[in-house]
Write a protein that holds these residues in place. Structure first.
Motif, PDB file in Angstrom:
ATOM      1  N   UNK A   1      48.171  47.664  32.815  1.00  0.00           N
ATOM      2  CA  UNK A   1      47.458  46.501  32.184  1.00  0.00           C
ATOM      3  C   UNK A   1      46.581  45.681  33.322  1.00  0.00           C
ATOM      4  N   UNK A   2      45.551  45.228  32.859  1.00  0.00           N
ATOM      5  CA  UNK A   2      44.639  44.558  33.630  1.00  0.00           C
ATOM      6  C   UNK A   2      44.936  43.411  34.252  1.00  0.00           C
ATOM      7  N   UNK A   3      45.611  42.554  33.579  1.00  0.00           N
ATOM      8  CA  UNK A   3      46.342  41.371  34.057  1.00  0.00           C
ATOM      9  C   UNK A   3      47.246  41.446  35.043  1.00  0.00           C
ATOM     10  N   UNK A   4      47.233  41.132  36.443  1.00  0.00           N
ATOM     11  CA  UNK A   4      48.102  41.575  37.285  1.00  0.00           C
ATOM     12  C   UNK A   4      48.688  40.228  37.962  1.00  0.00           C
ATOM     13  N   UNK A   5      48.560  39.065  37.514  1.00  0.00           N
ATOM     14  CA  UNK A   5      49.225  37.997  38.145  1.00  0.00           C
ATOM     15  C   UNK A   5      50.470  37.755  37.610  1.00  0.00           C
ATOM     16  N   UNK A   6      51.234  36.844  38.219  1.00  0.00           N
ATOM     17  CA  UNK A   6      52.549  36.447  37.795  1.00  0.00           C
ATOM     18  C   UNK A   6      52.464  35.357  37.051  1.00  0.00           C
ATOM     19  N   UNK A   7      51.238  34.307  37.195  1.00  0.00           N
ATOM     20  CA  UNK A   7      50.943  33.034  36.543  1.00  0.00           C
ATOM     21  C   UNK A   7      49.668  33.088  35.925  1.00  0.00           C
ATOM     22  N   UNK A   8      49.348  31.975  35.108  1.00  0.00           N
ATOM     23  CA  UNK A   8      47.989  31.725  34.786  1.00  0.00           C
ATOM     24  C   UNK A   8      47.856  30.415  35.047  1.00  0.00           C
ATOM     25  N   UNK A   9      47.006  30.059  36.192  1.00  0.00           N
ATOM     26  CA  UNK A   9      46.703  28.745  36.794  1.00  0.00           C
ATOM     27  C   UNK A   9      45.216  28.386  36.944  1.00  0.00           C
ATOM     28  N   UNK A  10      44.389  29.353  36.661  1.00  0.00           N
ATOM     29  CA  UNK A  10      43.045  28.895  36.423  1.00  0.00           C
ATOM     30  C   UNK A  10      42.286  30.393  36.025  1.00  0.00           C
ATOM     31  N   UNK A  11      41.006  29.929  35.584  1.00  0.00           N
ATOM     32  CA  UNK A  11      40.214  31.323  34.995  1.00  0.00           C
ATOM     33  C   UNK A  11      39.603  31.430  36.505  1.00  0.00           C
ATOM     34  N   UNK A  12      39.198  30.601  37.161  1.00  0.00           N
ATOM     35  CA  UNK A  12      38.454  31.081  38.340  1.00  0.00           C
ATOM     36  C   UNK A  12      39.177  32.158  38.985  1.00  0.00           C
ATOM     37  N   UNK A  13      38.372  33.179  39.479  1.00  0.00           N
ATOM     38  CA  UNK A  13      39.066  34.147  39.981  1.00  0.00           C
ATOM     39  C   UNK A  13      39.394  35.433  39.235  1.00  0.00           C
ATOM     40  N   UNK A  14      39.709  35.239  37.914  1.00  0.00           N
ATOM     41  CA  UNK A  14      39.827  36.238  36.966  1.00  0.00           C
ATOM     42  C   UNK A  14      38.642  37.250  36.998  1.00  0.00           C
ATOM     43  N   UNK A  15      39.319  38.562  36.900  1.00  0.00           N
ATOM     44  CA  UNK A  15      37.983  39.615  36.690  1.00  0.00           C
ATOM     45  C   UNK A  15      37.797  39.757  35.259  1.00  0.00           C
ATOM     46  N   UNK A  16      36.590  40.345  34.837  1.00  0.00           N
ATOM     47  CA  UNK A  16      36.234  40.375  33.383  1.00  0.00           C
ATOM     48  C   UNK A  16      37.431  41.336  32.826  1.00  0.00           C
ATOM     49  N   UNK A  17      38.080  42.304  33.373  1.00  0.00           N
ATOM     50  CA  UNK A  17      38.904  42.929  32.829  1.00  0.00           C
ATOM     51  C   UNK A  17      40.188  42.377  32.331  1.00  0.00           C
ATOM     52  N   UNK A  18      40.722  41.419  33.119  1.00  0.00           N
ATOM     53  CA  UNK A  18      41.853  40.789  32.914  1.00  0.00           C
ATOM     54  C   UNK A  18      41.495  39.624  31.834  1.00  0.00           C
ATOM     55  N   UNK A  19      40.494  38.977  31.706  1.00  0.00           N
ATOM     56  CA  UNK A  19      40.068  38.315  30.528  1.00  0.00           C
ATOM     57  C   UNK A  19      39.890  39.154  29.201  1.00  0.00           C
ATOM     58  N   UNK A  20      39.314  40.151  29.361  1.00  0.00           N
ATOM     59  CA  UNK A  20      39.242  41.246  28.067  1.00  0.00           C
ATOM     60  C   UNK A  20      40.626  41.336  27.804  1.00  0.00           C
ATOM     61  N   UNK A  21      41.401  41.715  28.580  1.00  0.00           N
ATOM     62  CA  UNK A  21      42.925  42.196  28.255  1.00  0.00           C
ATOM     63  C   UNK A  21      43.520  41.112  27.418  1.00  0.00           C
ATOM     64  N   UNK A  22      43.505  39.817  27.995  1.00  0.00           N
ATOM     65  CA  UNK A  22      44.017  38.518  27.087  1.00  0.00           C
ATOM     66  C   UNK A  22      43.555  38.406  25.869  1.00  0.00           C
ATOM     67  N   UNK A  23      41.999  38.444  25.754  1.00  0.00           N
ATOM     68  CA  UNK A  23      41.310  38.263  24.396  1.00  0.00           C
ATOM     69  C   UNK A  23      41.425  39.468  23.245  1.00  0.00           C
ATOM     70  N   UNK A  24      41.627  40.758  23.974  1.00  0.00           N
ATOM     71  CA  UNK A  24      41.932  41.746  22.958  1.00  0.00           C
ATOM     72  C   UNK A  24      43.346  41.984  22.474  1.00  0.00           C
ATOM     73  N   UNK A  25      44.413  41.097  23.308  1.00  0.00           N
ATOM     74  CA  UNK A  25      45.931  41.070  22.997  1.00  0.00           C
ATOM     75  C   UNK A  25      45.681  39.958  21.839  1.00  0.00           C
ATOM     76  N   UNK A  26      45.061  38.806  22.070  1.00  0.00           N
ATOM     77  CA  UNK A  26      45.046  37.523  21.378  1.00  0.00           C
ATOM     78  C   UNK A  26      44.388  38.008  19.896  1.00  0.00           C
ATOM     79  N   UNK A  27      43.298  38.830  19.909  1.00  0.00           N
ATOM     80  CA  UNK A  27      42.905  39.384  18.399  1.00  0.00           C
ATOM     81  C   UNK A  27      43.902  39.948  18.154  1.00  0.00           C
ATOM     82  N   UNK A  28      44.937  40.829  18.654  1.00  0.00           N
ATOM     83  CA  UNK A  28      46.107  41.457  17.656  1.00  0.00           C
ATOM     84  C   UNK A  28      46.916  40.465  17.087  1.00  0.00           C
TER      85      UNK A  28
END
Ligand code: ASP
Length: 311
Positions: A1-28
């Protein structure tokens, strides 16, 4: 899984694959929600606490719905009835919640950085549901999902973020997300409501609505946040609307198929005209709310998995 953080505190610092992972999962989850089915076994036995120190309608309700649709036990802590009003500090509150073995803690607070402080002190995975003027990461994710579903892409789009950028955590999270994914981001508003040196965030600043909206694919309006203004930074509501309110005439400067967005709550007749806000051909404001539930399900799903292994 490309999202590796324990928390979601900010968008700043997230890499494109982590954002894409969340958007793809949200799509489902959009598809699952539309089908009327649920996945109540995913968070069964997990506790989600909504801790809101500031008002909220959409965000709190959608986190509650998201948690319940995934089978979590959801508790809404209303600050007006909690010990916070008796002088308990933020960290005492956190320790109390920790003792209850909370797994996922959704926090909204008027001070920038409060969720990050809590994240250092609690075992739960912490989700920032809006902190002061800092960030509102799930709002930017739901905005991105709305844009991606409507336009088929995010990269290369021209996005105008208009109005009270200075006080807006929504604007800050969106600026980070949209510049990370390769948008041409403009911020548009009076000098008093744009942060100093905002261009350092990779955006262009405009002090004229028509120039800022020229050729835009997305027009994102922001609420005038009077509660965060120490002094009057704008003239009367009527004058603000004349210069900075979105109406059909100003929208005419954007692309013909430009989408109109607003995170809510809207001040109709101040930053946006009802004619535009309620136009189903242009406005995706209701769709943003629907995407909010799916995005929050994706975030809860992701953190419930990644949070077990990471520090
Ligand atoms: N609901 C959003 C927030 O909490 C936007 C707003 O309040 O204007 O930041």
């Amino acid at each position: 899984m490309s999202y590796r953080q324990k928390h979601l505190l900010a968008i700043e610092g997230l890499e494109p694959p982590a954002i894409a992972h969340l958007l793809d999962l949200a799509e489902s989850y959009v598809l699952l929600n539309r089908s009327g089915r649920t996945q109540r076994d995913l968070l069964r036995g997990r506790t989600l606490i909504n801790l809101f120190f500031e008002d909220s309608t959409r965000t709190r309700t959608s986190f509650e719905l998201a948690g319940k649709r995934l089978g979590a036990d959801v508790i809404n802590m209303s600050v007006s009835t909690s010990s916070v009003n008796k002088g308990e500090t933020l960290l005492d509150t956190a320790w109390t919640l920790n003792a209850m073995h909370c797994d996922l803690l959704v926090v909204r607070h008027g001070e920038s950085g409060a969720p990050a402080l809590l994240a250092q002190k609690v075992d739960a995975a912490v989700i920032n549901a809006g902190d002061g003027t800092h960030e509102h990461p799930t709002q930017a994710l739901l905005d991105a999902l709305t844009i991606r579903r409507r336009k088929g892409r995010i990269e290369g789009l021209a996005v105008a973020i208009c109005g009270d950028v200075l006080h807006s955590r929504v604007a800050r999270s969106n600026i980070h997300l949209l510049t990370t994914l390769g948008c041409d981001v403009r911020v548009v508003g009076p000098a008093t409501l744009l942060p100093a040196e905002v261009e350092r965030l990779g955006v262009r600043a405009f002090h004229d609505m028509r120039a800022g909206l020229e050729g835009a694919d997305i027009v994102m309006m922001l609420r005038l946040q009077k509660e965060r203004m120490a002094r009057g930074l704008v003239p009367s509501a009527r004058e603000y609307f004349r210069f900075w309110g979105l109406d059909a005439e100003k929208l005419g400067y954007a692309k013909k198929d430009a989408l109109v967005m607003h995170p809510g709550p809207m001040n109709r007749g101040v930053e946006i005209d009802s004619e535009v806000a309620d136009d189903p051909a242009r406005s995706v404001i209701k769709e943003q709310v629907e995407m909010g539930v799916a995005v929050r399900m994706a975030v809860l799903d992701t953190l419930s998995r990644s949070g077990r292994n990471d520090a």
